[in-house]
Motif scaffolding. Structure first.
Motif, PDB file in Angstrom:
ATOM      1  N   MET A   1      12.770  -7.031  -9.756  1.00 48.28           N
ATOM      2  CA  MET A   1      13.952  -6.411 -10.278  1.00 48.28           C
ATOM      3  C   MET A   1      14.900  -7.487 -10.763  1.00 48.28           C
ATOM      4  O   MET A   1      14.818  -8.627 -10.324  1.00 48.28           O
ATOM      5  N   LYS A   2      15.786  -7.110 -11.652  1.00 43.63           N
ATOM      6  CA  LYS A   2      16.758  -8.045 -12.199  1.00 43.63           C
ATOM      7  C   LYS A   2      18.030  -8.036 -11.354  1.00 43.63           C
ATOM      8  O   LYS A   2      18.356  -7.025 -10.719  1.00 43.63           O
ATOM      9  N   VAL A   3      18.735  -9.168 -11.359  1.00 44.53           N
ATOM     10  CA  VAL A   3      20.018  -9.256 -10.652  1.00 44.53           C
ATOM     11  C   VAL A   3      20.897  -8.104 -11.117  1.00 44.53           C
ATOM     12  O   VAL A   3      21.010  -7.830 -12.309  1.00 44.53           O
ATOM     13  N   GLY A   4      21.511  -7.413 -10.172  1.00 48.97           N
ATOM     14  CA  GLY A   4      22.422  -6.324 -10.475  1.00 48.97           C
ATOM     15  C   GLY A   4      21.770  -4.956 -10.591  1.00 48.97           C
ATOM     16  O   GLY A   4      22.467  -3.943 -10.576  1.00 48.97           O
ATOM     17  N   GLU A   5      20.458  -4.896 -10.714  1.00 50.00           N
ATOM     18  CA  GLU A   5      19.767  -3.600 -10.799  1.00 50.00           C
ATOM     19  C   GLU A   5      19.773  -2.901  -9.447  1.00 50.00           C
ATOM     20  O   GLU A   5      19.678  -3.545  -8.406  1.00 50.00           O
ATOM     21  N   ASP A   6      19.860  -1.588  -9.501  1.00 50.47           N
ATOM     22  CA  ASP A   6      19.742  -0.794  -8.280  1.00 50.47           C
ATOM     23  C   ASP A   6      18.283  -0.451  -8.056  1.00 50.47           C
ATOM     24  O   ASP A   6      17.524  -0.240  -8.999  1.00 50.47           O
ATOM     25  N   ILE A   7      17.896  -0.395  -6.790  1.00 47.86           N
ATOM     26  CA  ILE A   7      16.534  -0.009  -6.426  1.00 47.86           C
ATOM     27  C   ILE A   7      16.611   0.901  -5.217  1.00 47.86           C
ATOM     28  O   ILE A   7      17.426   0.690  -4.321  1.00 47.86           O
ATOM     29  N   ASP A   8      15.793   1.938  -5.225  1.00 48.63           N
ATOM     30  CA  ASP A   8      15.748   2.861  -4.097  1.00 48.63           C
ATOM     31  C   ASP A   8      14.772   2.307  -3.074  1.00 48.63           C
ATOM     32  O   ASP A   8      13.577   2.239  -3.324  1.00 48.63           O
ATOM     33  N   LEU A   9      15.296   1.877  -1.947  1.00 52.25           N
ATOM     34  CA  LEU A   9      14.462   1.320  -0.896  1.00 52.25           C
ATOM     35  C   LEU A   9      14.249   2.316   0.235  1.00 52.25           C
ATOM     36  O   LEU A   9      13.788   1.954   1.304  1.00 52.25           O
ATOM     37  N   GLY A  10      14.561   3.563  -0.021  1.00 55.69           N
ATOM     38  CA  GLY A  10      14.458   4.595   1.006  1.00 55.69           C
ATOM     39  C   GLY A  10      13.054   5.096   1.231  1.00 55.69           C
ATOM     40  O   GLY A  10      12.065   4.431   0.928  1.00 55.69           O
ATOM     41  N   LYS A  11      12.972   6.300   1.713  1.00 51.84           N
ATOM     42  CA  LYS A  11      11.708   6.878   2.156  1.00 51.84           C
ATOM     43  C   LYS A  11      10.949   7.613   1.061  1.00 51.84           C
ATOM     44  O   LYS A  11       9.832   8.060   1.291  1.00 51.84           O
ATOM     45  N   ASP A  12      11.522   7.712  -0.142  1.00 49.83           N
ATOM     46  CA  ASP A  12      10.816   8.388  -1.231  1.00 49.83           C
ATOM     47  C   ASP A  12       9.525   7.651  -1.549  1.00 49.83           C
ATOM     48  O   ASP A  12       9.497   6.426  -1.671  1.00 49.83           O
ATOM     49  N   GLY A  13       8.450   8.381  -1.686  1.00 51.59           N
ATOM     50  CA  GLY A  13       7.158   7.795  -2.014  1.00 51.59           C
ATOM     51  C   GLY A  13       6.401   7.244  -0.825  1.00 51.59           C
ATOM     52  O   GLY A  13       5.304   6.725  -0.972  1.00 51.59           O
ATOM     53  N   ILE A  14       6.965   7.337   0.366  1.00 54.46           N
ATOM     54  CA  ILE A  14       6.309   6.838   1.569  1.00 54.46           C
ATOM     55  C   ILE A  14       5.549   7.986   2.229  1.00 54.46           C
ATOM     56  O   ILE A  14       6.056   9.097   2.353  1.00 54.46           O
ATOM     57  N   ILE A  15       4.343   7.699   2.649  1.00 53.55           N
ATOM     58  CA  ILE A  15       3.538   8.696   3.356  1.00 53.55           C
ATOM     59  C   ILE A  15       3.447   8.272   4.815  1.00 53.55           C
ATOM     60  O   ILE A  15       3.014   7.160   5.115  1.00 53.55           O
ATOM     61  N   ALA A  16       3.879   9.144   5.707  1.00 54.71           N
ATOM     62  CA  ALA A  16       3.821   8.879   7.149  1.00 54.71           C
ATOM     63  C   ALA A  16       3.428  10.171   7.836  1.00 54.71           C
ATOM     64  O   ALA A  16       4.265  10.906   8.340  1.00 54.71           O
ATOM     65  N   ARG A  17       2.129  10.456   7.816  1.00 57.81           N
ATOM     66  CA  ARG A  17       1.678  11.690   8.457  1.00 57.81           C
ATOM     67  C   ARG A  17       0.275  11.500   9.015  1.00 57.81           C
ATOM     68  O   ARG A  17      -0.469  10.619   8.597  1.00 57.81           O
ATOM     69  N   LYS A  18      -0.049  12.361   9.947  1.00 62.99           N
ATOM     70  CA  LYS A  18      -1.371  12.367  10.555  1.00 62.99           C
ATOM     71  C   LYS A  18      -1.706  13.804  10.904  1.00 62.99           C
ATOM     72  O   LYS A  18      -0.880  14.506  11.486  1.00 62.99           O
ATOM     73  N   ALA A  19      -2.902  14.199  10.530  1.00 63.91           N
ATOM     74  CA  ALA A  19      -3.384  15.558  10.819  1.00 63.91           C
ATOM     75  C   ALA A  19      -2.388  16.614  10.361  1.00 63.91           C
ATOM     76  O   ALA A  19      -2.127  17.587  11.061  1.00 63.91           O
ATOM     77  N   GLY A  20      -1.798  16.386   9.182  1.00 55.83           N
ATOM     78  CA  GLY A  20      -0.888  17.371   8.604  1.00 55.83           C
ATOM     79  C   GLY A  20       0.530  17.337   9.139  1.00 55.83           C
ATOM     80  O   GLY A  20       1.387  18.065   8.668  1.00 55.83           O
ATOM     81  N   LYS A  21       0.803  16.493  10.133  1.00 58.41           N
ATOM     82  CA  LYS A  21       2.151  16.398  10.700  1.00 58.41           C
ATOM     83  C   LYS A  21       2.878  15.201  10.084  1.00 58.41           C
ATOM     84  O   LYS A  21       2.340  14.097  10.042  1.00 58.41           O
ATOM     85  N   SER A  22       4.099  15.431   9.610  1.00 59.37           N
ATOM     86  CA  SER A  22       4.885  14.367   9.001  1.00 59.37           C
ATOM     87  C   SER A  22       5.650  13.590  10.073  1.00 59.37           C
ATOM     88  O   SER A  22       6.213  14.157  10.998  1.00 59.37           O
ATOM     89  N   TYR A  23       5.650  12.275   9.927  1.00 60.26           N
ATOM     90  CA  TYR A  23       6.409  11.391  10.802  1.00 60.26           C
ATOM     91  C   TYR A  23       7.489  10.654  10.015  1.00 60.26           C
ATOM     92  O   TYR A  23       8.041   9.667  10.478  1.00 60.26           O
ATOM     93  N   LEU A  24       7.787  11.156   8.839  1.00 60.68           N
ATOM     94  CA  LEU A  24       8.745  10.499   7.952  1.00 60.68           C
ATOM     95  C   LEU A  24      10.128  10.368   8.582  1.00 60.68           C
ATOM     96  O   LEU A  24      10.814   9.369   8.377  1.00 60.68           O
ATOM     97  N   ASP A  25      10.518  11.339   9.386  1.00 66.02           N
ATOM     98  CA  ASP A  25      11.832  11.270  10.042  1.00 66.02           C
ATOM     99  C   ASP A  25      11.893  10.135  11.069  1.00 66.02           C
ATOM    100  O   ASP A  25      12.972   9.692  11.440  1.00 66.02           O
ATOM    101  N   ASP A  26      10.720   9.664  11.522  1.00 69.29           N
ATOM    102  CA  ASP A  26      10.665   8.587  12.514  1.00 69.29           C
ATOM    103  C   ASP A  26      10.514   7.212  11.879  1.00 69.29           C
ATOM    104  O   ASP A  26      10.492   6.202  12.573  1.00 69.29           O
TER     105      ASP A  26
END
Length: 67
Positions: A1-26
């Motif tokens: 990224m370039k200096v001054g650019e914003d980047i979303d470093l959050g949970k979007d696009g992250i997969i955290a699940r097992k056997a159909g249960k999401s662990y994204l909140d953790d």
């Protein structure tokens, strides 16, 4: 990224699940990115599932195109 650019470093696009249960909140994100200073920054995404910690590292490089 370039200096001054914003980047979303959050949970979007992250997969955290097992056997159909999401662990994204953790999900814990460790590290910071200073988008005003060139450099390489490391973030660690981690979550514990069934008493086992899973973690992934992500490197973000901030560049100054004027240098």
């Amino acid at each position: 990224m370039k200096v001054g650019e914003d980047i979303d470093l959050g949970k979007d696009g992250i997969i955290a699940r097992k056997a159909g249960k999401s662990y994204l909140d953790d999900l814990i994100i460790e590290g910071e990115v200073d988008n005003t200073k060139p450099g390489t920054y490391e973030l660690v995404y981690k979550v514990t599932i069934d008493d086992k910690e899973h973690k992934r590292k992500r490197l973000i490089t901030v560049i100054d195109e004027n240098v």
